[in-house]
Write an enzyme that holds these catalytic residues in place. Structure first.
Site, PDB file in Angstrom:
ATOM      1  N   HIS A  65       0.814  -1.217   0.000  1.00 19.78           N
ATOM      2  CA  HIS A  65       0.000   0.000   0.000  1.00 19.78           C
ATOM      3  C   HIS A  65       0.849   1.269   0.000  1.00 19.78           C
ATOM      4  CE1 HIS A  65      -3.837  -2.182   1.704  1.00 19.78           C
ATOM      5  NE2 HIS A  65      -3.615  -2.436   0.440  1.00 19.78           N
TER       6      HIS A  65
ATOM      7  N   CYS B 199       5.864  11.171  -8.076  1.00 20.62           N
ATOM      8  CA  CYS B 199       5.457  12.211  -9.021  1.00 20.62           C
ATOM      9  C   CYS B 199       4.227  11.737  -9.778  1.00 20.62           C
ATOM     10  CB  CYS B 199       6.586  12.522 -10.002  1.00 20.62           C
ATOM     11  SG  CYS B 199       6.082  13.716 -11.267  1.00 20.62           S
TER      12      CYS B 199
ATOM     13  N   THR C 222      -4.481  -7.758  10.888  1.00 23.50           N
ATOM     14  CA  THR C 222      -5.231  -7.117   9.811  1.00 23.50           C
ATOM     15  C   THR C 222      -6.685  -7.565   9.885  1.00 23.50           C
ATOM     16  OG1 THR C 222      -5.422  -6.810   7.411  1.00 23.50           O
ATOM     17  CG2 THR C 222      -4.380  -8.863   8.142  1.00 23.50           C
TER      18      THR C 222
ATOM     19  N   ASN D  28      -4.159 -12.361  15.467  1.00 18.13           N
ATOM     20  CA  ASN D  28      -4.873 -11.083  15.518  1.00 18.13           C
ATOM     21  C   ASN D  28      -5.414 -10.868  16.928  1.00 18.13           C
ATOM     22  OD1 ASN D  28      -5.589  -8.789  14.119  1.00 18.13           O
ATOM     23  ND2 ASN D  28      -7.491  -9.614  13.298  1.00 18.13           N
TER      24      ASN D  28
HETATM   25  P1  OAD Z   1      -7.505  -2.282  10.442  1.00 19.35           P
HETATM   26  O1  OAD Z   1      -7.489  -1.073  11.308  1.00 19.35           O
HETATM   27  O2  OAD Z   1      -8.649  -2.495   9.537  1.00 19.35           O
HETATM   28  O3  OAD Z   1      -7.396  -3.582  11.368  1.00 19.35           O
HETATM   29  C1  OAD Z   1      -6.477  -3.681  12.411  1.00 19.35           C
HETATM   30  C2  OAD Z   1      -6.529  -5.086  12.972  1.00 19.35           C
HETATM   31  O4  OAD Z   1      -5.527  -5.198  13.956  1.00 19.35           O
HETATM   32  C3  OAD Z   1      -7.860  -5.469  13.633  1.00 19.35           C
HETATM   33  O5  OAD Z   1      -8.249  -6.768  13.210  1.00 19.35           O
HETATM   34  C4  OAD Z   1      -7.535  -5.451  15.128  1.00 19.35           C
HETATM   35  O6  OAD Z   1      -8.264  -6.436  15.855  1.00 19.35           O
HETATM   36  C5  OAD Z   1      -6.067  -5.826  15.107  1.00 19.35           C
HETATM   37  N1  OAD Z   1      -5.287  -5.325  16.246  1.00 19.35           N
HETATM   38  C6  OAD Z   1      -5.417  -4.177  16.964  1.00 19.35           C
HETATM   39  N2  OAD Z   1      -4.492  -4.088  17.924  1.00 19.35           N
HETATM   40  C7  OAD Z   1      -3.735  -5.214  17.828  1.00 19.35           C
HETATM   41  C8  OAD Z   1      -2.614  -5.726  18.565  1.00 19.35           C
HETATM   42  N3  OAD Z   1      -2.070  -5.067  19.578  1.00 19.35           N
HETATM   43  N4  OAD Z   1      -2.112  -6.917  18.176  1.00 19.35           N
HETATM   44  C9  OAD Z   1      -2.641  -7.604  17.126  1.00 19.35           C
HETATM   45  N5  OAD Z   1      -3.694  -7.171  16.421  1.00 19.35           N
HETATM   46  C10 OAD Z   1      -4.236  -5.996  16.773  1.00 19.35           C
HETATM   47  O7  OAD Z   1      -6.104  -2.289   9.651  1.00 19.35           O
HETATM   48  P2  OAD Z   1      -5.696  -3.088   8.334  1.00 19.35           P
HETATM   49  O8  OAD Z   1      -6.374  -4.403   8.264  1.00 19.35           O
HETATM   50  O9  OAD Z   1      -4.215  -3.056   8.262  1.00 19.35           O
HETATM   51  O10 OAD Z   1      -5.247   1.004   3.417  1.00 19.35           O
HETATM   52  O11 OAD Z   1      -6.275  -2.137   7.216  1.00 19.35           O
HETATM   53  C11 OAD Z   1      -6.080  -2.469   5.871  1.00 19.35           C
HETATM   54  C12 OAD Z   1      -6.009  -1.227   5.015  1.00 19.35           C
HETATM   55  O12 OAD Z   1      -7.166  -0.429   5.254  1.00 19.35           O
HETATM   56  C13 OAD Z   1      -4.868  -0.305   5.359  1.00 19.35           C
HETATM   57  O13 OAD Z   1      -3.651  -0.679   4.740  1.00 19.35           O
HETATM   58  C14 OAD Z   1      -5.343   1.006   4.848  1.00 19.35           C
HETATM   59  C15 OAD Z   1      -6.770   0.964   5.335  1.00 19.35           C
HETATM   60  O14 OAD Z   1      -7.699   1.675   4.648  1.00 19.35           O
HETATM   61  C16 OAD Z   1      -5.120   2.147   2.739  1.00 19.35           C
HETATM   62  O15 OAD Z   1      -5.129   3.241   3.263  1.00 19.35           O
HETATM   63  C17 OAD Z   1      -4.971   1.943   1.267  1.00 19.35           C
END
Ligand code: OAD
Length: 230
Positions: free
Chosen positions: A106, A114, A173, A198
């Site tokens: 990402h 650019c 994630t 997770n």
């Molecule tokens: P999310 O914020 O959607 O999910 C975070 C995950 O981490 C959740 O499942 C939580 O339960 C878990 N979590 C929180 N604290 C934690 C901890 N201490 N240990 C382990 N797990 C924990 O984030 P992503 O799945 O990364 O994209 O989001 C995916 C994409 O959505 C991002 O890359 C971003 C966003 O929109 C773009 O901006 C293109």
């Protein structure tokens, strides 16, 4: 020798103090995705978008890698088979934790792109709207972030690795954003064992063969120790 593909998300950096997106109080609770994470949002209000990523960059710079990042760096150094670490995160905590080969699907906060010639260069701590490209001089610098509606980076390479993987592990994630959320299905299709590490079950938890819930700072070092048999 085991071929491993690891996918990380915002949860792995949560214990480093970097906000996740979808948890309570997460980034998407206070910012509209369409305003700050789409090409249309950037066209409408580039300053809002540049400032949003300037804030993210500043936050990342004052954060430090946690034991989960450290453990994955150790795995990279000591694992005998192939290892591909794919992250959806735009921070550089994997690198600062010691991982040398990180695929940022990402994009990355520390990179500028650019919009005219697609040249990339190290982003200054504070980007400004209309910064000039060092290659073509067009005043069209943008954060090197993959926004919604854009194609994540290096998908061919990731798909090739998933097809060869013996083990696929998703860490921190939520399984809401594709194509990353579909990696588990692809890896399983090609015969890999799949593990979700997770805090809480993700949206695609039912597709994993194995799940372990807890903080990444604890579950990841424990899992790495098992893989390395230490
Ligand atoms: P999310 O914020 O959607 O999910 C975070 C995950 O981490 C959740 O499942 C939580 O339960 C878990 N979590 C929180 N604290 C934690 C901890 N201490 N240990 C382990 N797990 C924990 O984030 P992503 O799945 O990364 O994209 O989001 C995916 C994409 O959505 C991002 O890359 C971003 C966003 O929109 C773009 O901006 C293109």
């Amino acid at each position: 020798m085991t071929n491993i593909v690891i996918l990380t998300g915002a949860g792995i950096s949560a214990e480093s103090g970097i906000s996740t997106f979808r948890d309570e109080g997460g980034l998407w609770a206070n910012h509209r995705i369409e305003d700050v994470a789409t090409p249309e949002g950037f066209e409408r209000d580039p300053k809002l978008v540049v400032d949003f990523y300037n804030e993210r960059r500043a936050q990342a710079a004052t954060s430090a890698p946690n034991p989960a990042h450290d453990a994955l760096a150790r795995l990279e150094a000591e694992h005998k088979g192939d290892l591909l670490l794919v992250t959806q995160n735009v921070d550089d905590l994997h690198e600062r934790g010691g991982s040398n080969h990180v695929l940022h699907m990402h994009g990355a906060l520390n990179s500028a792109l650019c919009a005219s010639c697609e040249h990339r260069w190290p982003a200054p701590m504070k980007m400004a709207v209309g910064d000039a490209c060092p290659n073509c001089a067009a005043p069209m610098a943008r954060p090197d972030i993959v926004w919604f509606g854009e194609m994540p980076y290096q998908m061919d390479r990731i798909e090739r690795a998933l097809a060869q993987a013996d083990l696929f592990v998703a860490i921190g994630t939520s399984g809401n954003v594709y194509p990353a959320a579909g990696f588990v299905q692809m890896a399983a299709h090609y015969g890999a064992h799949t593990i979700e590490l997770n805090l809480e079950p993700s949206a695609v938890v039912s597709q994993f063969a194995e799940t372990r819930f807890g903080k990444a700072g604890e579950t990841v070092p424990a899992w790495v120790a098992e893989v390395l048999e230490i």
